[in-house]
Scaffold this motif. Structure first.
Motif, PDB file in Angstrom:
ATOM      1  N   LEU A  15       8.911   7.058   3.079  1.00  0.00           N
ATOM      2  CA  LEU A  15       7.445   6.935   3.101  1.00  0.00           C
ATOM      3  C   LEU A  15       6.981   6.093   4.282  1.00  0.00           C
ATOM      4  N   ILE A  16       7.715   5.038   4.592  1.00  0.00           N
ATOM      5  CA  ILE A  16       7.373   4.208   5.744  1.00  0.00           C
ATOM      6  C   ILE A  16       7.377   5.053   7.006  1.00  0.00           C
ATOM      7  N   ARG A  17       8.418   5.845   7.187  1.00  0.00           N
ATOM      8  CA  ARG A  17       8.492   6.732   8.365  1.00  0.00           C
ATOM      9  C   ARG A  17       7.308   7.696   8.390  1.00  0.00           C
ATOM     10  N   PHE A  18       7.031   8.297   7.234  1.00  0.00           N
ATOM     11  CA  PHE A  18       5.948   9.274   7.145  1.00  0.00           C
ATOM     12  C   PHE A  18       4.609   8.647   7.524  1.00  0.00           C
ATOM     13  N   TYR A  19       4.296   7.473   6.950  1.00  0.00           N
ATOM     14  CA  TYR A  19       3.000   6.855   7.202  1.00  0.00           C
ATOM     15  C   TYR A  19       2.902   6.251   8.602  1.00  0.00           C
ATOM     16  N   GLY A  77      -3.269   7.738   9.367  1.00  0.00           N
ATOM     17  CA  GLY A  77      -4.569   8.034   8.764  1.00  0.00           C
ATOM     18  C   GLY A  77      -4.484   8.577   7.344  1.00  0.00           C
ATOM     19  N   LEU A  78      -3.294   8.902   6.891  1.00  0.00           N
ATOM     20  CA  LEU A  78      -3.129   9.488   5.557  1.00  0.00           C
ATOM     21  C   LEU A  78      -2.979   8.459   4.439  1.00  0.00           C
ATOM     22  N   LEU A  79      -2.710   7.205   4.786  1.00  0.00           N
ATOM     23  CA  LEU A  79      -2.487   6.184   3.767  1.00  0.00           C
ATOM     24  C   LEU A  79      -3.800   5.820   3.105  1.00  0.00           C
ATOM     25  N   LYS A  80      -3.853   5.952   1.789  1.00  0.00           N
ATOM     26  CA  LYS A  80      -5.062   5.605   1.033  1.00  0.00           C
ATOM     27  C   LYS A  80      -5.160   4.091   0.935  1.00  0.00           C
ATOM     28  N   ARG A  81      -6.310   3.561   1.163  1.00  0.00           N
ATOM     29  CA  ARG A  81      -6.531   2.105   1.036  1.00  0.00           C
ATOM     30  C   ARG A  81      -7.606   1.845   0.037  1.00  0.00           C
ATOM     31  N   ASP A 140       9.990   8.320  -8.436  1.00  0.00           N
ATOM     32  CA  ASP A 140      10.396   8.038  -7.065  1.00  0.00           C
ATOM     33  C   ASP A 140      11.311   6.818  -6.978  1.00  0.00           C
ATOM     34  N   GLY A 141      11.504   6.139  -8.106  1.00  0.00           N
ATOM     35  CA  GLY A 141      12.394   4.984  -8.132  1.00  0.00           C
ATOM     36  C   GLY A 141      11.713   3.642  -8.036  1.00  0.00           C
ATOM     37  N   ASP A 148       0.832  -1.203   0.000  1.00  0.00           N
ATOM     38  CA  ASP A 148       0.000   0.000   0.000  1.00  0.00           C
ATOM     39  C   ASP A 148       0.868   1.255   0.000  1.00  0.00           C
ATOM     40  N   VAL A 149       1.917   1.237   0.802  1.00  0.00           N
ATOM     41  CA  VAL A 149       2.839   2.378   0.844  1.00  0.00           C
ATOM     42  C   VAL A 149       3.530   2.542  -0.507  1.00  0.00           C
ATOM     43  N   ALA A 150       4.053   1.460  -1.055  1.00  0.00           N
ATOM     44  CA  ALA A 150       4.785   1.511  -2.316  1.00  0.00           C
ATOM     45  C   ALA A 150       3.890   1.924  -3.482  1.00  0.00           C
ATOM     46  N   ASN A 151       2.601   1.634  -3.398  1.00  0.00           N
ATOM     47  CA  ASN A 151       1.678   2.027  -4.466  1.00  0.00           C
ATOM     48  C   ASN A 151       1.548   3.537  -4.587  1.00  0.00           C
TER      49      ASN A 151
END
Length: 66
Positions: free
Chosen positions: A53-57, A62-66, A26-27, A17-20
């Protein structure tokens, strides 16, 4: 992403989900074989961005889109 999830000690589904959220700039890339299925992979730059991104989420779950 399976090995990356193991290396980082993260849940594989959550990491996908994070990588999506990442774009090619972004690489992140998709690697295709003989079949139609592909796998998502990261360049070295992408791995650095993924860790950020892992640190951020983790700080803002609550910001991660699912």
């Amino acid at each position: 992403m399976t090995q990356v999830a193991k290396d980082l000690g993260e849940d594989e589904d959550w990491l996908r989900d994070v990588a999506n959220e990442m774009e090619i700039e972004d690489g992140t890339i998709w690697v295709y074989g003989v079949g139609e299925d592909g796998i998502q992979a990261c360049t070295d730059f992408g791995s650095e961005n993924l860790i950020e991104l892992i640190r951020f989420y983790k700080e803002n779950p609550g910001l991660l889109k699912r």
